[in-house]
Design a protein around this motif. Structure first.
Motif, mmCIF file in Angstrom:
data_model
loop_
_atom_site.group_PDB
_atom_site.id
_atom_site.type_symbol
_atom_site.label_atom_id
_atom_site.label_comp_id
_atom_site.label_asym_id
_atom_site.label_seq_id
_atom_site.Cartn_x
_atom_site.Cartn_y
_atom_site.Cartn_z
ATOM 1 N N ASP A 1 -19.456 40.342 -23.994
ATOM 2 C CA ASP A 1 -19.476 38.881 -23.996
ATOM 3 C C ASP A 1 -20.105 38.416 -25.308
ATOM 4 N N ASP A 2 -19.297 37.880 -26.204
ATOM 5 C CA ASP A 2 -19.795 37.524 -27.536
ATOM 6 C C ASP A 2 -20.895 36.473 -27.524
ATOM 7 N N ASP A 3 -20.974 35.674 -26.486
ATOM 8 C CA ASP A 3 -22.019 34.653 -26.418
ATOM 9 C C ASP A 3 -23.401 35.263 -26.212
ATOM 10 N N VAL A 4 -23.461 36.430 -25.582
ATOM 11 C CA VAL A 4 -24.766 37.022 -25.246
ATOM 12 C C VAL A 4 -24.894 38.471 -25.706
ATOM 13 N N VAL A 5 -23.940 38.957 -26.487
ATOM 14 C CA VAL A 5 -23.911 40.374 -26.840
ATOM 15 C C VAL A 5 -25.202 40.836 -27.497
ATOM 16 N N ALA A 6 -25.731 40.072 -28.436
ATOM 17 C CA ALA A 6 -26.944 40.499 -29.138
ATOM 18 C C ALA A 6 -28.134 40.574 -28.189
ATOM 19 N N HIS A 7 -28.217 39.625 -27.279
ATOM 20 C CA HIS A 7 -29.332 39.602 -26.334
ATOM 21 C C HIS A 7 -29.193 40.717 -25.302
ATOM 22 N N ALA A 8 -27.951 41.063 -24.961
ATOM 23 C CA ALA A 8 -27.733 42.194 -24.064
ATOM 24 C C ALA A 8 -28.178 43.488 -24.730
ATOM 25 N N ARG B 1 -30.841 23.387 -21.130
ATOM 26 C CA ARG B 1 -30.451 24.510 -20.262
ATOM 27 C C ARG B 1 -30.869 25.834 -20.903
ATOM 28 N N TRP B 2 -30.733 25.964 -22.215
ATOM 29 C CA TRP B 2 -31.181 27.182 -22.905
ATOM 30 C C TRP B 2 -32.679 27.391 -22.682
ATOM 31 N N THR C 1 -19.414 32.560 -17.779
ATOM 32 C CA THR C 1 -19.190 32.232 -19.187
ATOM 33 C C THR C 1 -19.132 30.727 -19.452
ATOM 34 N N ARG C 2 -19.038 29.925 -18.412
ATOM 35 C CA ARG C 2 -19.035 28.468 -18.615
ATOM 36 C C ARG C 2 -20.350 27.996 -19.230
ATOM 37 N N TYR C 3 -21.410 28.765 -19.034
ATOM 38 C CA TYR C 3 -22.715 28.378 -19.577
ATOM 39 C C TYR C 3 -22.899 28.808 -21.031
ATOM 40 N N GLY C 4 -21.935 29.520 -21.571
ATOM 41 C CA GLY C 4 -21.970 29.872 -22.982
ATOM 42 C C GLY C 4 -23.272 30.516 -23.429
ATOM 43 N N ARG C 5 -23.756 30.080 -24.588
ATOM 44 C CA ARG C 5 -24.970 30.666 -25.170
ATOM 45 C C ARG C 5 -26.239 30.216 -24.469
ATOM 46 N N ASP C 6 -26.126 29.264 -23.568
ATOM 47 C CA ASP C 6 -27.306 28.875 -22.797
ATOM 48 C C ASP C 6 -27.815 30.034 -21.945
ATOM 49 N N ARG C 7 -26.993 31.062 -21.787
ATOM 50 C CA ARG C 7 -27.389 32.230 -20.977
ATOM 51 C C ARG C 7 -28.219 33.240 -21.758
ATOM 52 N N GLU C 8 -28.308 33.084 -23.076
ATOM 53 C CA GLU C 8 -28.910 34.120 -23.915
ATOM 54 C C GLU C 8 -30.244 34.631 -23.395
ATOM 55 N N GLN C 9 -31.166 33.716 -23.157
ATOM 56 C CA GLN C 9 -32.517 34.135 -22.801
ATOM 57 C C GLN C 9 -32.636 34.596 -21.357
#
Length: 199
Positions: A153-160, A96-97, A122-130
């Protein structure tokens, strides 16, 4: 990174003039393979019917990566969106990532609403990063406000933060500055880089 490519898929590709022994050859080549795109999209759309579950991830990943090219921008995104939403057989497999990475790279503006829904879920967690790469290159006026929200959102904060840096929008300065004390080192680094672009 070898895959067990279905012989039927390799045969279809061969018939289209794309002769390979392994799907990763498409991922690694610098040559264009336009004739393979519609075949790969079709196989991705029907993967669950054609490939047994135990082999699916090993076939799906190289197909998705091979579709992460400009030539697939028109045909691949609808299928990629559908695959992203599917329940994962093995949550640790990371496919999924990879799908999110493809969407982030090639999806057009008309998919903004659908990708926003996925990015907020948020159910997708870090799979949302990209997925956030999409908003980093989007010209839609909703992109920057959305990315600012996703800084929470800590799961994607860096990518945001990284995506905001691409926009160089002064509205992001304050929210990015708050990340300089974030507990995640990557978030701090990306915020610092983004703020330099605003200087």
């Amino acid at each position: 990174m070898m895959t067990t490519a279905p012989v039927e898929l390799l045969f279809e590709l061969s018939q289209a003039g794309v002769d390979i022994d392994d799907l990763w050859e498409l991922v690694q080549t610098r040559d264009s393979y336009d004739a393979a795109i519609p075949i790969l999209v079709d196989w991705l759309a029907h993967l669950d019917d054609r490939v047994p579950p135990e082999l699916r991830a090993r076939v799906e990943e190289p197909i998705v990566r091979a579709l992460t090219v400009p030539e697939a921008r028109t045909s691949a995104p609808p299928v990629l969106l559908e695959r992203f939403r599917l329940p994962q057989i093995d949550p640790g497999r990371g496919v999924r990532w990879v799908i999110g990475n493809a969407l982030g790279a090639i999806a057009g503006e008309k998919y903004f609403d659908e990708i926003e829904i996925l990015a907020r879920d948020t159910r997708y967690g870090r799979d949302r990063e990209q997925l956030l790469r999409f908003f980093g290159r989007s010209k839609d006026p909703r992109a920057v406000p959305l990315l600012i929200v996703l800084l929470n959102d800590d799961d994607v904060v860096a990518h945001a933060a990284e995506a905001l840096g691409r926009h160089r929008d002064p509205r992001s300065r304050g929210p990015l500055e708050t990340l300089l004390a974030h507990p995640l080192p990557l978030a701090r680094r990306e915020a610092t880089k983004a703020l330099r672009k605003l200087a």
